[in-house]
Design an enzyme around this catalytic site. Structure first.
Site, PDB file in Angstrom:
ATOM      1  N   ARG A 317       0.989  -1.240  -0.192  1.00  0.00           N
ATOM      2  CA  ARG A 317       0.028   0.019  -0.221  1.00  0.00           C
ATOM      3  C   ARG A 317       0.848   1.368   0.080  1.00  0.00           C
ATOM      4  O   ARG A 317       0.512   2.180  -0.558  1.00  0.00           O
ATOM      5  CB  ARG A 317      -1.008   0.105   1.111  1.00  0.00           C
ATOM      6  CG  ARG A 317      -2.206  -0.739   0.973  1.00  0.00           C
ATOM      7  CD  ARG A 317      -2.899  -1.231   2.273  1.00  0.00           C
ATOM      8  NE  ARG A 317      -4.044  -1.913   2.060  1.00  0.00           N
ATOM      9  CZ  ARG A 317      -4.997  -2.610   2.888  1.00  0.00           C
ATOM     10  NH1 ARG A 317      -4.615  -2.216   4.171  1.00  0.00           N
ATOM     11  NH2 ARG A 317      -6.173  -3.040   2.594  1.00  0.00           N
ATOM     12  N   HIS A 461      -7.007  -0.729  -6.179  1.00  0.00           N
ATOM     13  CA  HIS A 461      -6.174  -1.924  -5.867  1.00  0.00           C
ATOM     14  C   HIS A 461      -5.739  -1.819  -4.392  1.00  0.00           C
ATOM     15  O   HIS A 461      -5.198  -0.706  -4.065  1.00  0.00           O
ATOM     16  CB  HIS A 461      -5.299  -2.436  -6.973  1.00  0.00           C
ATOM     17  CG  HIS A 461      -4.072  -1.628  -7.216  1.00  0.00           C
ATOM     18  ND1 HIS A 461      -3.011  -2.059  -7.904  1.00  0.00           N
ATOM     19  CD2 HIS A 461      -3.713  -0.347  -7.085  1.00  0.00           C
ATOM     20  CE1 HIS A 461      -1.951  -1.071  -8.150  1.00  0.00           C
ATOM     21  NE2 HIS A 461      -2.672   0.063  -7.649  1.00  0.00           N
ATOM     22  N   GLU A 462      -5.283  -3.024  -4.216  1.00  0.00           N
ATOM     23  CA  GLU A 462      -4.561  -2.897  -2.502  1.00  0.00           C
ATOM     24  C   GLU A 462      -5.597  -2.249  -1.663  1.00  0.00           C
ATOM     25  O   GLU A 462      -5.021  -1.624  -0.591  1.00  0.00           O
ATOM     26  CB  GLU A 462      -3.359  -2.450  -2.484  1.00  0.00           C
ATOM     27  CG  GLU A 462      -2.172  -3.007  -3.443  1.00  0.00           C
ATOM     28  CD  GLU A 462      -2.455  -4.523  -3.474  1.00  0.00           C
ATOM     29  OE1 GLU A 462      -2.508  -5.120  -2.368  1.00  0.00           O
ATOM     30  OE2 GLU A 462      -1.922  -5.083  -4.483  1.00  0.00           O
ATOM     31  N   GLY A 463      -7.098  -2.014  -1.718  1.00  0.00           N
ATOM     32  CA  GLY A 463      -7.995  -1.759  -0.818  1.00  0.00           C
ATOM     33  C   GLY A 463      -8.531  -0.634  -1.206  1.00  0.00           C
ATOM     34  O   GLY A 463      -7.631   0.385  -1.607  1.00  0.00           O
TER      35      GLY A 463
END
Length: 609
Positions: A317, A461-463
């Protein structure tokens, strides 16, 4: 050296040496083989490779996206060349221990190197996930798992992925259906870790199939059956498994093809250089050890998968946020050069325009300056935020007991901002880059439209953005009775005091009020104790809190600039004043909605949508 590299190197030099005090960090035992000058040499080397291999390839990988050919993925030749150059120099393991092939480079410097490559071509290689995959195994794997699976990744011979999402589950990981069952009586004694057979499907897997490396190590979340064979419907039964594309023997040799199959490629708006895949695990296409089911090795204890995977995700992140900021910076560099070169229009004066007078450069117009300052504030601020997070990672690794505790608290509260803020506002920076260039920016003759398309992925992406908001307001501001918020508040207050000693009293007072607003909004949001009340507007809180954090970062940079003779210093001061004049006032609207627990979006009937 290209225009982009000419601009990014001095920016990074100021951030590392004049603000983050890299020379002091390099006095610590872990980093004693490095000096400020050796780091500058490393950044120049990265810049050269980025200019020669990454920047020219960026349009190629966009025009010639991955192709699905008879079960394999075909990539342009330039992708392999860029990967090979990156690996050959040793950038992949740079921050890792010497025993794992690394340079023990501070993460602060390592992330600066990554920023250079991301600005040149953010979507050309799977380096981020490969590094994160290997880092997880070093942290949570057995010694043999580290040697057999992590070391080849850090050497660039193998690549790595993370496999979380499934089509029916998305971000709701409790709903994944991939299952892992023990593989026979001898599976428990496998020297590479307890052996399981995995069956299920994973979606949105970046780098899930390619021919850049001889093997791909998938880290896969799957549910393991309980003592009576039942599958937990929640997250408690989720475990983490090493599932290589090609089965690996205990001595590290490649064996037969594992039961991992490429189902399809996802055709993306941007970020096209890295294949994004749907993978089937255990569909019987291949039968390792004579049976259906993908062979995987358990990492750590059963049921510990989510905790382990978030170790990987949190590092990713930070890099996603830095990549977003780098894209913003790339667009800023192009549009600034265009605005300085392109003449159009004349100054607005009281006597009107003189048509006989020569036209002026775009950069002379107030509104163009506004857009360029916004890009500068978003992109350089985003890079500064990401490098500050990297500095905290170094503090966690090498600091005093007190410094480690503070760094851990700060990373808890800042990671959602590091990921989300550049992802949102550097997308806006790329939009402004297009606007500065007018019709030219909207064409594919210039790269800024690609920067915008590449950047649009970062909020997902990645949350996703919404998940980061829920994490911030729903968890981070509450945990340990607000300890992480208090730690950040202490840092903010130190900056305010230093700013006042540098003649920045007005800005210091504005930051003081902004921080108080951020704390008050969270308190009001949770005043009923009902999560539905508090979290209906979590994304707005994320936006407001992110702007307050960036106001703090920019005041930090302005204080550093006041003490510096660096050529970058005046620009940092100007960007700070822009942020306070044009951006910080936005928080009042966001926090007002959060504080009154506005129920509209929660309660609106679905039928009216």
């Amino acid at each position: 050296m290209t225009e982009l590299q000419t601009k990014i190197l001095p920016t990074l030099d100021f951030l590392l040496n004049d603000w983050l005090q890299l020379p002091e960090l390099l006095t610590r035992t872990r980093f004693e083989d490095h000096s400020a000058e050796s780091v500058r040499d490393l950044l120049r080397a990265a810049s050269t490779i980025a200019a020669e291999k990454y920047e020219p390839a960026n349009r190629v990988i966009d025009d010639h996206e991955p192709v699905f050919d008879n079960g394999r993925v075909v990539l342009p030749k330039v992708t392999q060349e860029a990967w090979d150059a990156y690996v050959a120099f040793g950038f992949l393991p740079a921050s890792h221990d010497a025993e794992h092939g690394g340079m023990q480079l501070p993460r602060t410097a390592d992330f600066a190197v990554k920023t250079i490559f991301a600005a040149a071509s953010v979507g050309i290689s799977p380096a981020i996930l490969t590094d994160a995959n290997a880092s997880l195994l070093i942290e949570h794997g057995t010694p043999m798992q580290r040697d057999v699976f992590a070391r080849p990744q850090l050497a660039g011979r193998w690549a790595g992925t993370m496999c979380l999402s499934e089509s029916q589950a998305g971000s709701s990981l409790s709903d994944i259906t991939t299952v892992a069952v023990p593989d026979g009586e001898d599976g428990a004694d496998d020297p590479l870790g307890p052996r399981y057979r995995l069956t299920g499907n994973k979606m949105w897997i970046s780098g899930g199939e390619h021919d850049l490396t001889e093997n791909i190590v998938h880290l896969v979340l799957a549910k393991t059956p309980g003592p009576t064979g039942e599958i937990d419907p929640g997250t408690r039964g989720i475990s983490l498994f090493i599932v290589p594309k090609v089965v690996v023997t205990p001595d590290g040799e490649l064996g037969e093809r594992n039961d991992v199959t490429l189902v399809s490629l996802n055709h993306k708006l941007g970020y096209r250089g890295i294949p994004n895949t749907a993978l089937a695990f255990g569909d019987g296409t291949h039968q390792p050890r004579g049976a259906k089911g993908a062979l995987g090795h358990l990492v750590g204890a059963p049921g510990d998968g989510l905790r382990q995977m978030f170790h990987m995700m949190n590092a990713a992140r930070i890099e996603i946020g830095l990549g977003a900021a780098a894209l913003g910076f790339a667009g800023y560099a192009v549009s600034l050069a265009y605005a300085k070169d392109r003449t159009q229009g004349r100054p607005i004066t009281r006597t009107g325009k003189d048509a006989a007078a020569p036209q002026v450069a775009l950069v002379e117009h107030a509104d163009v300056k506004r857009m360029l300052l916004a890009q500068k504030a978003y992109s350089e601020g985003g890079i500064a935020l990401g490098l500050h997070a990297a500095r905290l990672l170094d503090e966690q690794r090498t600091g005093t007991e007190e410094g480690i505790a503070e760094a851990s608290d700060l990373l808890e509260i800042l990671t959602p901002i590091v990921k989300s803020w550049p992802s949102e506002w550097c997308l806006e920076a790329n939009s402004l880059a297009i606007q500065v260039m007018g019709g030219a920016g909207y064409t594919r003759d210039f790269p800024v439209e690609q920067f915008w398309r590449d950047s649009r992925l970062n909020m997902i992406h990645e949350g996703t953005h919404g998940i980061q908001g829920l994490d911030l307001l729903g968890r981070k501001v509450l945990q340990d009775n607000g300890r992480a918020v208090a730690a950040l508040g202490e840092r903010v207050w130190r900056t305010i005091e230093r700013a006042r000693t540098h003649g920045l009293d007005d800005r210091a007072s504005e930051l003081e009020l902004a921080w108080a607003s951020a704390v008050a909004a969270a308190t009001s949001a949770w005043s009923t104790g009902d999560p539905q009340d508090a979290l209906a507007n979590a994304t707005l809180y994320l936006q407001g809190f992110g702007h307050v954090v960036m106001a703090w970062i920019w005041l930090e940079l302005a204080v550093a600039a006041a003490d510096s003779t660096h050529a970058e210093a005046p620009g940092k001061t100007a960007a700070m004043h822009y942020f306070y004049a044009y951006e910080l006032p936005k928080i009042d609207a966001w926090f007002a909605v959060v504080a009154r627990r506005e129920p509209m979006t929660r309660d609106v009937p679905v039928g009216v949508l």
